[in-house]
Scaffold this motif. Sequence first.
Motif, PDB file in Angstrom:
ATOM      1  N   LEU A 164       0.819  -1.211   0.000  1.00 30.82           N
ATOM      2  CA  LEU A 164       0.000   0.000   0.000  1.00 30.82           C
ATOM      3  C   LEU A 164       0.852   1.261   0.000  1.00 30.82           C
ATOM      4  N   LEU A 165       1.877   1.264   0.836  1.00 30.16           N
ATOM      5  CA  LEU A 165       2.704   2.453   0.949  1.00 30.16           C
ATOM      6  C   LEU A 165       3.482   2.708  -0.328  1.00 30.16           C
ATOM      7  N   GLU A 166       3.891   1.643  -0.985  1.00 29.85           N
ATOM      8  CA  GLU A 166       4.586   1.817  -2.257  1.00 29.85           C
ATOM      9  C   GLU A 166       3.634   2.369  -3.315  1.00 29.85           C
ATOM     10  N   MET A 167       2.382   1.934  -3.276  1.00 31.27           N
ATOM     11  CA  MET A 167       1.393   2.469  -4.209  1.00 31.27           C
ATOM     12  C   MET A 167       1.159   3.947  -3.961  1.00 31.27           C
ATOM     13  N   ALA A 168       1.101   4.324  -2.684  1.00 30.11           N
ATOM     14  CA  ALA A 168       0.839   5.719  -2.329  1.00 30.11           C
ATOM     15  C   ALA A 168       2.035   6.615  -2.627  1.00 30.11           C
ATOM     16  N   GLY A 169       3.242   6.098  -2.332  1.00 32.71           N
ATOM     17  CA  GLY A 169       4.435   6.929  -2.480  1.00 32.71           C
ATOM     18  C   GLY A 169       5.118   6.835  -3.819  1.00 32.71           C
ATOM     19  N   GLY A 170       4.781   5.798  -4.605  1.00 36.15           N
ATOM     20  CA  GLY A 170       5.427   5.641  -5.899  1.00 36.15           C
ATOM     21  C   GLY A 170       6.905   5.330  -5.786  1.00 36.15           C
ATOM     22  N   ARG A 171       7.295   4.747  -4.664  1.00 35.00           N
ATOM     23  CA  ARG A 171       8.699   4.385  -4.450  1.00 35.00           C
ATOM     24  C   ARG A 171       8.753   3.164  -3.557  1.00 35.00           C
ATOM     25  N   ARG A 172       9.898   2.504  -3.549  1.00 32.20           N
ATOM     26  CA  ARG A 172      10.057   1.306  -2.741  1.00 32.20           C
ATOM     27  C   ARG A 172      10.180   1.687  -1.269  1.00 32.20           C
ATOM     28  N   ASN A 173       9.584   0.856  -0.413  1.00 29.78           N
ATOM     29  CA  ASN A 173       9.563   1.153   1.020  1.00 29.78           C
ATOM     30  C   ASN A 173      10.932   1.161   1.661  1.00 29.78           C
ATOM     31  N   ALA A 174      11.753   0.209   1.291  1.00 26.63           N
ATOM     32  CA  ALA A 174      13.029   0.057   1.962  1.00 26.63           C
ATOM     33  C   ALA A 174      14.105  -0.336   0.978  1.00 26.63           C
ATOM     34  N   ASN A 175      15.270   0.226   1.161  1.00 26.44           N
ATOM     35  CA  ASN A 175      16.412  -0.110   0.334  1.00 26.44           C
ATOM     36  C   ASN A 175      17.480  -0.745   1.222  1.00 26.44           C
ATOM     37  N   PRO A 176      17.634  -2.080   1.185  1.00 27.31           N
ATOM     38  CA  PRO A 176      18.585  -2.751   2.061  1.00 27.31           C
ATOM     39  C   PRO A 176      20.039  -2.384   1.803  1.00 27.31           C
ATOM     40  N   ASN A 177      20.311  -1.699   0.693  1.00 26.73           N
ATOM     41  CA  ASN A 177      21.680  -1.306   0.378  1.00 26.73           C
ATOM     42  C   ASN A 177      22.048   0.051   0.966  1.00 26.73           C
ATOM     43  N   VAL A 178      21.036   0.749   1.562  1.00 26.99           N
ATOM     44  CA  VAL A 178      21.282   2.063   2.137  1.00 26.99           C
ATOM     45  C   VAL A 178      21.506   1.908   3.630  1.00 26.99           C
ATOM     46  N   ALA A 179      22.641   2.351   4.121  1.00 31.40           N
ATOM     47  CA  ALA A 179      22.966   2.185   5.531  1.00 31.40           C
ATOM     48  C   ALA A 179      22.212   3.163   6.413  1.00 31.40           C
ATOM     49  N   ASN A 180      21.947   4.366   5.903  1.00 34.54           N
ATOM     50  CA  ASN A 180      21.243   5.378   6.694  1.00 34.54           C
ATOM     51  C   ASN A 180      19.785   4.982   6.853  1.00 34.54           C
ATOM     52  N   SER A 181      19.332   4.756   8.099  1.00 41.56           N
ATOM     53  CA  SER A 181      17.980   4.247   8.332  1.00 41.56           C
ATOM     54  C   SER A 181      16.906   5.214   7.891  1.00 41.56           C
ATOM     55  N   SER A 182      17.174   6.528   7.950  1.00 40.42           N
ATOM     56  CA  SER A 182      16.155   7.498   7.543  1.00 40.42           C
ATOM     57  C   SER A 182      15.894   7.413   6.048  1.00 40.42           C
ATOM     58  N   GLN A 183      16.908   6.986   5.287  1.00 40.62           N
ATOM     59  CA  GLN A 183      16.712   6.787   3.852  1.00 40.62           C
ATOM     60  C   GLN A 183      16.209   5.384   3.557  1.00 40.62           C
ATOM     61  N   ALA A 184      16.657   4.419   4.376  1.00 40.52           N
ATOM     62  CA  ALA A 184      16.311   3.030   4.107  1.00 40.52           C
ATOM     63  C   ALA A 184      14.876   2.712   4.473  1.00 40.52           C
ATOM     64  N   TYR A 185      14.305   3.456   5.441  1.00 42.78           N
ATOM     65  CA  TYR A 185      12.968   3.114   5.914  1.00 42.78           C
ATOM     66  C   TYR A 185      11.983   4.241   5.661  1.00 42.78           C
ATOM     67  N   TYR A 186      11.139   4.068   4.686  1.00 45.10           N
ATOM     68  CA  TYR A 186      10.164   5.073   4.255  1.00 45.10           C
ATOM     69  C   TYR A 186       8.954   5.196   5.185  1.00 45.10           C
ATOM     70  N   PRO A 187       8.379   4.098   5.742  1.00 45.06           N
ATOM     71  CA  PRO A 187       7.166   4.201   6.561  1.00 45.06           C
ATOM     72  C   PRO A 187       7.254   5.165   7.733  1.00 45.06           C
ATOM     73  N   SER A 188       8.399   5.209   8.443  1.00 44.19           N
ATOM     74  CA  SER A 188       8.517   6.106   9.587  1.00 44.19           C
ATOM     75  C   SER A 188       8.425   7.562   9.157  1.00 44.19           C
ATOM     76  N   ARG A 189       8.907   7.878   7.964  1.00 45.19           N
ATOM     77  CA  ARG A 189       8.795   9.247   7.449  1.00 45.19           C
ATOM     78  C   ARG A 189       7.348   9.595   7.165  1.00 45.19           C
ATOM     79  N   VAL A 190       6.596   8.632   6.633  1.00 42.27           N
ATOM     80  CA  VAL A 190       5.178   8.860   6.338  1.00 42.27           C
ATOM     81  C   VAL A 190       4.397   9.105   7.621  1.00 42.27           C
ATOM     82  N   TYR A 191       4.718   8.319   8.666  1.00 43.63           N
ATOM     83  CA  TYR A 191       4.017   8.485   9.937  1.00 43.63           C
ATOM     84  C   TYR A 191       4.206   9.907  10.469  1.00 43.63           C
ATOM     85  N   LYS A 192       5.424  10.399  10.465  1.00 46.15           N
ATOM     86  CA  LYS A 192       5.705  11.746  10.960  1.00 46.15           C
ATOM     87  C   LYS A 192       4.997  12.802  10.122  1.00 46.15           C
ATOM     88  N   GLN A 193       4.900  12.542   8.816  1.00 46.98           N
ATOM     89  CA  GLN A 193       4.252  13.497   7.926  1.00 46.98           C
ATOM     90  C   GLN A 193       2.743  13.554   8.166  1.00 46.98           C
TER      91      GLN A 193
END
Length: 272
Positions: A164-193
């Motif tokens: 659902l979140l990928e449909m809403a955001g038009g991007r992948r939820n998590a990128n396991p290759n990104v070490a920075n958690s704020s970039q790797a994890y999209y749902p927490s950003r949506v919650y704050k927004q």
Amino acid sequence: MLTSSSNCNGDEFISEVSTIGRIHHVNVVHLVGFCSEEMKRALVYEYMPGGSLDKYIFSTEKSFSWDKLNEIALGIARGINYLHQGCEMQILHFDIKPHNILLDDNFVPKVADFGLAKLYPRDKSFVPVSAARGTVGYIAPEMISRSFGAISSKSDVYSFWMLLLEMAGGRRNANPNVANSSQAYYPSRVYKQLTRRGTCEISDVVDMHELEKKLCVVGLWCIQMRSCDRPTMSKVIEMLEGGSDDLQVPPSHSSVMMSNSQEWILTIYRPT
């Protein structure tokens, strides 16, 4: 669509084919035949000219309106709910993701690829940990460790939220290759927004469509860390059919726990 992976013996394979062959739902891909010769087995599904959902939600060239995205999300939810509640045996998919949602020529979504699916009696709530399968970014915490709860149909609910979140955001939820958690994890950003500090009310986010808000809020309930706190797919359908004004965002402490659990999963699977 053709699949050829099966770990069960011949009798079990025929039994599973028999069960899957009796699936008839507008939002589940239809099995049209199968082949079995010694250890070589294949399932043949109906052709879906629209291809997979990921081609559209992750593309800048192809896109859907918010009304169509909501319609597709509702169709997917109905298909998963049918697998959980409408079949002779409860079918747990364990690999819900955009790639496994196929579209017909009218863009009606159909849940597909039962390569990891498991069949259980509907009254059986306990699923052995050996059944744990899935794709990084969509897999529920309990599929990795039983300390997060029992594996059940709620594991598919968790994966549906990520979709659902990928449909809403038009991007992948998590990128396991990104070490920075704020970039790797999209749902927490949506919650704050979506929320005001100290409340569970949906904030008036600038440039955020009402249906986008609804998809995100419904998803936040589906991603609860404890499987018992997640809604059933029938409840998810009820929320998607309703309006965003009737929805509340989960408590903030749940969001923090959800973020930690998924980041832990990403850490486990992050390539070295």
